[in-house]
Design a protein around this motif. Structure first.
Motif, PDB file in Angstrom:
ATOM      1  N   LEU A  42      26.764   5.061  34.782  1.00 45.53           N
ATOM      2  CA  LEU A  42      25.686   5.053  33.788  1.00 45.53           C
ATOM      3  C   LEU A  42      24.411   4.429  34.356  1.00 45.53           C
ATOM      4  CD1 LEU A  42      27.650   4.137  30.542  1.00 45.53           C
ATOM      5  CD2 LEU A  42      26.590   6.328  31.107  1.00 45.53           C
ATOM      6  N   VAL A  43      24.544   3.376  35.126  1.00 49.05           N
ATOM      7  CA  VAL A  43      23.372   2.742  35.744  1.00 49.05           C
ATOM      8  C   VAL A  43      22.699   3.713  36.707  1.00 49.05           C
ATOM      9  CG1 VAL A  43      22.654   0.920  37.342  1.00 49.05           C
ATOM     10  CG2 VAL A  43      24.163   0.378  35.427  1.00 49.05           C
ATOM     11  N   VAL A  44      23.475   4.397  37.529  1.00 42.93           N
ATOM     12  CA  VAL A  44      22.909   5.356  38.479  1.00 42.93           C
ATOM     13  C   VAL A  44      22.245   6.507  37.727  1.00 42.93           C
ATOM     14  CG1 VAL A  44      23.492   7.048  40.267  1.00 42.93           C
ATOM     15  CG2 VAL A  44      24.462   4.746  40.362  1.00 42.93           C
ATOM     16  N   TRP A  45      22.883   6.994  36.671  1.00 38.89           N
ATOM     17  CA  TRP A  45      22.292   8.070  35.867  1.00 38.89           C
ATOM     18  C   TRP A  45      20.972   7.620  35.245  1.00 38.89           C
ATOM     19  CZ3 TRP A  45      21.262   8.132  30.587  1.00 38.89           C
ATOM     20  CH2 TRP A  45      20.793   9.337  30.096  1.00 38.89           C
ATOM     21  N   LEU A  46      20.920   6.398  34.727  1.00 37.64           N
ATOM     22  CA  LEU A  46      19.702   5.884  34.119  1.00 37.64           C
ATOM     23  C   LEU A  46      18.577   5.758  35.153  1.00 37.64           C
ATOM     24  CD1 LEU A  46      18.334   4.739  31.586  1.00 37.64           C
ATOM     25  CD2 LEU A  46      19.171   2.492  32.259  1.00 37.64           C
ATOM     26  N   MET A  47      18.907   5.266  36.338  1.00 41.46           N
ATOM     27  CA  MET A  47      17.900   5.168  37.399  1.00 41.46           C
ATOM     28  C   MET A  47      17.392   6.556  37.791  1.00 41.46           C
ATOM     29  SD  MET A  47      19.677   2.177  39.710  1.00 41.46           S
ATOM     30  CE  MET A  47      18.696   2.511  41.122  1.00 41.46           C
ATOM     31  N   ASP A  48      18.284   7.511  37.893  1.00 38.87           N
ATOM     32  CA  ASP A  48      17.902   8.877  38.238  1.00 38.87           C
ATOM     33  C   ASP A  48      17.005   9.473  37.161  1.00 38.87           C
ATOM     34  OD1 ASP A  48      18.087  11.351  39.793  1.00 38.87           O
ATOM     35  OD2 ASP A  48      19.311  12.078  38.116  1.00 38.87           O
ATOM     36  N   TRP A  49      17.349   9.259  35.917  1.00 37.61           N
ATOM     37  CA  TRP A  49      16.555   9.782  34.801  1.00 37.61           C
ATOM     38  C   TRP A  49      15.157   9.155  34.792  1.00 37.61           C
ATOM     39  CZ3 TRP A  49      14.620   7.390  30.348  1.00 37.61           C
ATOM     40  CH2 TRP A  49      14.079   8.261  29.398  1.00 37.61           C
ATOM     41  N   CYS A  50      15.084   7.854  35.024  1.00 34.36           N
ATOM     42  CA  CYS A  50      13.786   7.175  35.064  1.00 34.36           C
ATOM     43  C   CYS A  50      12.933   7.699  36.218  1.00 34.36           C
ATOM     44  CB  CYS A  50      13.964   5.668  35.194  1.00 34.36           C
ATOM     45  SG  CYS A  50      14.609   4.875  33.724  1.00 34.36           S
ATOM     46  N   PHE A  51      13.534   7.864  37.380  1.00 33.93           N
ATOM     47  CA  PHE A  51      12.795   8.364  38.527  1.00 33.93           C
ATOM     48  C   PHE A  51      12.320   9.788  38.286  1.00 33.93           C
ATOM     49  CE2 PHE A  51      12.548  10.228  42.829  1.00 33.93           C
ATOM     50  CZ  PHE A  51      11.598   9.377  43.366  1.00 33.93           C
ATOM     51  N   GLU A  52      13.180  10.606  37.684  1.00 40.00           N
ATOM     52  CA  GLU A  52      12.788  11.988  37.370  1.00 40.00           C
ATOM     53  C   GLU A  52      11.620  12.010  36.385  1.00 40.00           C
ATOM     54  OE1 GLU A  52      14.603  16.083  35.398  1.00 40.00           O
ATOM     55  OE2 GLU A  52      15.817  14.267  35.463  1.00 40.00           O
ATOM     56  N   SER A  53      11.672  11.174  35.371  1.00 36.58           N
ATOM     57  CA  SER A  53      10.586  11.102  34.389  1.00 36.58           C
ATOM     58  C   SER A  53       9.290  10.635  35.043  1.00 36.58           C
ATOM     59  CB  SER A  53      10.968  10.160  33.249  1.00 36.58           C
ATOM     60  OG  SER A  53      12.097  10.624  32.585  1.00 36.58           O
ATOM     61  N   LEU A  54       9.388   9.663  35.917  1.00 37.09           N
ATOM     62  CA  LEU A  54       8.211   9.151  36.618  1.00 37.09           C
ATOM     63  C   LEU A  54       7.593  10.235  37.497  1.00 37.09           C
ATOM     64  CD1 LEU A  54       6.432   6.691  37.341  1.00 37.09           C
ATOM     65  CD2 LEU A  54       8.061   6.229  39.183  1.00 37.09           C
ATOM     66  N   MET A  55       8.419  10.935  38.247  1.00 38.56           N
ATOM     67  CA  MET A  55       7.912  11.985  39.129  1.00 38.56           C
ATOM     68  C   MET A  55       7.319  13.143  38.320  1.00 38.56           C
ATOM     69  SD  MET A  55       8.154  11.180  42.294  1.00 38.56           S
ATOM     70  CE  MET A  55       7.668   9.547  41.825  1.00 38.56           C
ATOM     71  N   THR A  56       7.927  13.482  37.202  1.00 39.89           N
ATOM     72  CA  THR A  56       7.387  14.529  36.336  1.00 39.89           C
ATOM     73  C   THR A  56       6.021  14.118  35.795  1.00 39.89           C
ATOM     74  OG1 THR A  56       9.625  15.199  35.706  1.00 39.89           O
ATOM     75  CG2 THR A  56       7.821  15.938  34.290  1.00 39.89           C
ATOM     76  N   ALA A  57       5.888  12.869  35.395  1.00 33.52           N
ATOM     77  CA  ALA A  57       4.607  12.379  34.883  1.00 33.52           C
ATOM     78  C   ALA A  57       3.547  12.358  35.990  1.00 33.52           C
ATOM     79  CB  ALA A  57       4.777  10.979  34.305  1.00 33.52           C
ATOM     80  N   ILE A  58       3.907  11.932  37.186  1.00 37.78           N
ATOM     81  CA  ILE A  58       2.952  11.873  38.285  1.00 37.78           C
ATOM     82  C   ILE A  58       2.501  13.275  38.691  1.00 37.78           C
ATOM     83  CG2 ILE A  58       2.717  11.325  40.751  1.00 37.78           C
ATOM     84  CD1 ILE A  58       4.383   8.825  40.218  1.00 37.78           C
ATOM     85  N   TYR A  59       3.467  14.181  38.870  1.00 36.55           N
ATOM     86  CA  TYR A  59       3.105  15.537  39.281  1.00 36.55           C
ATOM     87  C   TYR A  59       2.452  16.332  38.162  1.00 36.55           C
ATOM     88  CZ  TYR A  59       5.493  14.934  43.730  1.00 36.55           C
ATOM     89  OH  TYR A  59       5.856  14.502  44.963  1.00 36.55           O
TER      90      TYR A  59
END
Length: 62
Positions: A42-59
C-alpha cells in the motif's frame, strides 16, 4: 571421509540443536509477514500514485 563426517554433524545439529517453531508460532509469524507485506504494498502504491499525479500535473502545464 570428511564429507560423511560433515553430513553426520549436520544431521546431529539439525535434530538436537535447532529449535523448531510450534504451529502457533509459525501461523502468527505468517500472519505478521502477510500484514507487513500488505502495508508495504500500500505504501508503494501510494507513492506511485502521488508521483503519477505530480508528473501529470507538471506535464499538463506545458
Amino acid at each position: 571421509m570428511k564429507l560423511v563426517e560433515n553430513i553426520k554433524e549436520s544431521y546431529n545439529e539439525l535434530v538436537h540443536k535447532v529449535s523448531w517453531p510450534t504451529a502457533k508460532e509459525l501461523s502468527q509469524s505468517s500472519v505478521l509477514v502477510l500484514v507487513a507485506s500488505i502495508i508495504l504494498a500500500l505504501v508503494v502504491w501510494l507513492m506511485d500514485w502521488c508521483f503519477e499525479s505530480l508528473m501529470t500535473a507538471i506535464y499538463g502545464l506545458f
